[in-house]
Design a protein around this motif. Structure first.
Motif, short mmCIF file in Angstrom:
data_model
loop_
_atom_site.label_atom_id
_atom_site.label_comp_id
_atom_site.label_asym_id
_atom_site.label_seq_id
_atom_site.Cartn_x
_atom_site.Cartn_y
_atom_site.Cartn_z
N VAL A 172 0.87 -1.18 0.00
CA VAL A 172 0.00 0.00 0.00
C VAL A 172 0.90 1.23 0.00
O VAL A 172 1.81 1.34 0.83
N ASP A 179 -3.57 6.88 4.54
CA ASP A 179 -3.14 5.81 3.63
C ASP A 179 -2.39 4.74 4.42
O ASP A 179 -2.60 3.53 4.23
N MET A 180 -1.49 5.19 5.30
CA MET A 180 -0.68 4.26 6.09
C MET A 180 -1.57 3.42 7.01
O MET A 180 -1.41 2.20 7.10
N GLY A 183 -3.39 0.69 5.18
CA GLY A 183 -2.51 -0.42 4.85
C GLY A 183 -2.21 -1.30 6.04
O GLY A 183 -2.24 -2.53 5.94
N VAL A 184 -1.94 -0.67 7.18
CA VAL A 184 -1.67 -1.42 8.40
C VAL A 184 -2.88 -2.26 8.80
O VAL A 184 -2.77 -3.44 9.14
N ALA A 188 -1.22 -5.34 5.17
CA ALA A 188 -0.31 -5.31 4.02
C ALA A 188 1.13 -5.55 4.45
O ALA A 188 1.57 -5.09 5.50
N VAL A 191 3.95 -1.10 3.64
CA VAL A 191 3.15 0.13 3.74
C VAL A 191 4.13 1.29 3.55
O VAL A 191 4.94 1.58 4.44
N ALA A 209 3.99 3.55 8.56
CA ALA A 209 4.77 3.33 7.34
C ALA A 209 5.98 2.45 7.62
O ALA A 209 6.73 2.70 8.56
#
Length: 224
Positions: A172, A179-180, A183-184, A188, A191, A209
């Motif tokens: 991601v 966004d981070m 993803g977490v 994912a 990230v 991230a």
């Protein structure tokens, strides 16, 4: 930058600020929407900046409270943004298209996601000539209505493409803490935050991230 330990097969890329230059367009469109509702944009712009990446209707619900006002503000925002896009104010970030094509040439599946409504996403894709660049593009409505920081769009990409066997095979990539977080929460394996958009390296790392890149053009090297 360190290389990922996972066999990444699906790459979920954000648009504005990550692959598409924002150039202040979100703030300009928001200002127009606030004026449309006789609200003072200066009193709200801090929240808008802090929540970059979140579904826009969610932002307006927080700011205006009433659903009718939130919907009206969202429509005004979308109209203002579309006008800016039509005026030639949207551009791809350096290396974005080349990155997507490189990843595809390696057999990875790439999906583009946004916090905008579908009409705005389609307008951006058309302006860039990206309608056929990737097999799937997603907005919050395509994933049940919940945008970032929920994991829904990432998981929708995982389910609809069937490109990966495990969520850890997803990368991601985005420019915001939302966004981070998405993803977490999706699990994912990679990230990655990019520094071409709304939030700085500290904010991206604080939100989970695993990598921070100068721009999306560094992604093929990380995934090599």
């Amino acid at each position: 930058m360190t290389e990922t330990n996972y066999d990444i097969r699906l790459v979920v890329l954000d648009m504005a600020g990550t692959t598409v230059a924002d150039g202040g367009l979100v703030e300009q469109a928001f200002t127009a929407a606030a004026h449309h509702l006789d609200a003072d944009p200066d009193e709200m712009i801090g929240y808008v900046r802090a929540t970059m990446g979140e579904s826009k209707i969610s932002v307006f619900r927080h700011l205006f409270g009433e659903e009718a006002k939130a919907q009206e503000a969202n429509k005004a925002f979308e109209a203002a943004y579309a006008e800016l896009v039509d005026g030639g104010r949207v551009a791809a970030l350096p290396g974005a298209r080349e990155t997507i094509e490189t990843l595809k040439s390696r057999g990875l599946t790439v999906v583009l996601t946004t916090g905008f409504a579908r009409t705005t996403q389609d307008a951006i894709l058309a302006a860039l000539g990206w309608q056929d660049l990737v097999p799937l593009t997603l907005c919050p409505a395509d994933a049940g209505g919940r945008g970032r920081p929920y994991p829904d769009m990432v998981l929708a990409a995982f389910l609809r493409t069937a490109a990966a066997d495990d969520v850890r095979q997803i990368a991601v990539v985005g420019d915001t803490s939302y966004d981070m977080l998405s993803g977490v929460r999706a699990g994912a394996g990679l990230v990655a935050g990019v520094l071409t958009g709304a939030h700085d390296a500290d904010a991206l790392r604080a939100a989970g991230a695993t990598q921070v890149l100068d721009g999306v053009g560094q992604l093929p090297g990380v995934l090599a």
